[in-house]
Design a protein around this motif. Structure first.
Motif, PDB file in Angstrom:
ATOM      1  N   HIS A 229      46.898 -11.148 -44.364  1.00  0.00           N
ATOM      2  CA  HIS A 229      45.823 -11.892 -43.743  1.00  0.00           C
ATOM      3  C   HIS A 229      46.387 -12.616 -42.482  1.00  0.00           C
ATOM      4  O   HIS A 229      47.488 -12.835 -42.446  1.00  0.00           O
ATOM      5  N   THR A 230      45.414 -13.301 -41.500  1.00  0.00           N
ATOM      6  CA  THR A 230      45.785 -14.158 -40.666  1.00  0.00           C
ATOM      7  C   THR A 230      45.284 -15.149 -41.047  1.00  0.00           C
ATOM      8  O   THR A 230      44.169 -15.261 -41.870  1.00  0.00           O
TER       9      THR A 230
ATOM     10  N   LEU B 162      32.140 -16.753 -40.893  1.00  0.00           N
ATOM     11  CA  LEU B 162      32.425 -15.213 -40.667  1.00  0.00           C
ATOM     12  C   LEU B 162      33.869 -14.847 -41.371  1.00  0.00           C
ATOM     13  O   LEU B 162      33.872 -13.603 -42.233  1.00  0.00           O
ATOM     14  N   TYR B 163      34.822 -15.792 -41.317  1.00  0.00           N
ATOM     15  CA  TYR B 163      35.923 -15.401 -41.773  1.00  0.00           C
ATOM     16  C   TYR B 163      35.919 -15.452 -43.467  1.00  0.00           C
ATOM     17  O   TYR B 163      36.676 -14.529 -43.976  1.00  0.00           O
TER      18      TYR B 163
ATOM     19  N   PRO C 237      37.958  -7.977 -34.856  1.00  0.00           N
ATOM     20  CA  PRO C 237      36.461  -7.523 -35.111  1.00  0.00           C
ATOM     21  C   PRO C 237      35.940  -8.966 -35.147  1.00  0.00           C
ATOM     22  O   PRO C 237      34.524  -9.297 -34.717  1.00  0.00           O
ATOM     23  N   ARG C 238      36.592 -10.072 -35.889  1.00  0.00           N
ATOM     24  CA  ARG C 238      36.087 -11.187 -35.886  1.00  0.00           C
ATOM     25  C   ARG C 238      35.674 -11.911 -34.474  1.00  0.00           C
ATOM     26  O   ARG C 238      34.909 -12.497 -34.273  1.00  0.00           O
ATOM     27  N   PHE C 239      36.732 -11.748 -33.745  1.00  0.00           N
ATOM     28  CA  PHE C 239      36.697 -12.394 -32.108  1.00  0.00           C
ATOM     29  C   PHE C 239      35.557 -11.539 -31.752  1.00  0.00           C
ATOM     30  O   PHE C 239      34.949 -12.290 -30.905  1.00  0.00           O
ATOM     31  N   GLU C 240      35.486 -10.236 -31.860  1.00  0.00           N
ATOM     32  CA  GLU C 240      34.308  -9.604 -30.993  1.00  0.00           C
ATOM     33  C   GLU C 240      33.033 -10.054 -31.489  1.00  0.00           C
ATOM     34  O   GLU C 240      32.124 -10.178 -30.920  1.00  0.00           O
TER      35      GLU C 240
END
Length: 317
Positions: free
Chosen positions: A177-178, A289-290, A300-303
């Motif tokens: 993960h990040t 969201l995370y 995709p989270r940033f998008e």
């Protein structure tokens, strides 16, 4: 491949300052991780933190973990497990309000030491953020201010133990993960390895180094630097021998902080019109969201945050 960056913070005070700042810049741009020595936290104090953490695990958590392994039938795994981790954890919150007094089973000495450790790490996190500001050409204090919500930043610690695992090929200590937040400061076991980061498509060991603090950058610093610095995927391998201790402290934005690329950095990039601009969002929205997508790719989270931004613009005070 270049060796993992280890930075002697003492050299920032002498004639090697420029070279050391350069090392930090390179680590932030190309690794997303680095290890620091001579960081100002007394070594005997770090030894006390480690001793008390290991004692607490033995006394209060080891048996519980064994019972969990039995209840989940994890002893003789035949197939790979992808929906849980081989770790035993508890969490402490320091800012905006501490919960250390409420966490059960901690000895008075351990509570006192962890409270003091958090204060030292908070100070170190803010010093590191200012070094990042200097390298980025941002005014001193910019990143700390960017993290400030109405009640300041959020700061907490995850205390983890990774017990010996009979089937390390079937389950991870912690899946890849990040980190969602800002800057992460890790005191890891000096004997037992297991932490790896993904660099150029290969998993690289983060070497155990006595009395070092491992630093890594979270998703929010990637957004604020508009991708100049990147959060990097990492994982913990389960090991057959030895229990690994990990104390990771997360210096994150306040829940209501509005996160967006630093305008000064966007101005520098203005000539490159094709440069993608990262989204603007409230940190708490990103965390929600995370929570469901932690073990998936960050892009995709940033998008998703960018899509929300276009439908509901955020006003900044």
């Amino acid at each position: 491949m270049a060796s993992f960056p280890v930075i002697n913070m003492q050299k920032l005070n002498g004639e090697e300052r420029a070279a050391t700042m350069d090392q930090i810049r390179d680590a932030c741009e190309n690794w997303g991780f680095f290890e620091i020595l001579n960081h100002g936290i007394p070594l005997d104090f770090m030894d006390t933190v480690e001793r008390l953490t290991k004692e607490h695990y033995k006394k209060c958590m080891e048996q519980r973990f064994k019972e969990l392994v039995t209840s989940k039938a994890l002893e003789g795994l035949q197939a790979e497990v992808t929906d849980m981790d081989w770790e035993s954890t508890f969490h402490l919150r320091h800012l905006p309000q501490s919960n250390i007094a409420q966490v059960p089973d901690l000895s008075d000495e351990y509570r006192k030491v962890m409270k003091e450790f958090a204060l030292k790490l908070e100070k170190l996190a803010e010093e590191l953020l200012d070094l990042l500001c200097e390298n980025l050409g941002l005014e001193k204090g910019y990143l700390k201010k960017a993290f400030y919500g109405a009640k300041g930043p959020t700061f907490g610690t995850k205390v983890a133990n990774y017990p010996p695992c009979p089937t390390p090929d079937k389950i991870k200590g912690l899946r890849a993960h990040t980190d969602a937040g800002g800057i992460i400061l890790l005191l890891q076991d000096a004997q037992v390895s297991g932490l790896q980061l993904l660099k150029d498509g290969e998993w690289v060991d983060v070497p155990p180094l006595r009395h070092s603090i491992v630093i890594n950058l979270g998703d929010q610093l990637e957004v604020i630097t508009n991708g100049k610095y990147k959060s990097v995927e990492h994982r913990v391998l389960a090991q057959t021998d030895g229990a690994r201790m990990s104390i990771a402290s997360f210096y994150n934005p306040g829940s209501d902080a509005v996160i967006y690329p630093a305008p000064a950095l966007l101005e520098k990039e203005a000539e490159d019109e094709k440069k993608n601009v990262y989204p603007k969002f409230v940190f708490e929205d990103y965390m929600q969201l995370y929570a469901g997508l932690k073990f998936q790719a960050k892009e995709p989270r940033f998008e998703a945050m960018k899509a929300r931004e276009t439908t509901a613009p955020i006003a900044t005070a």
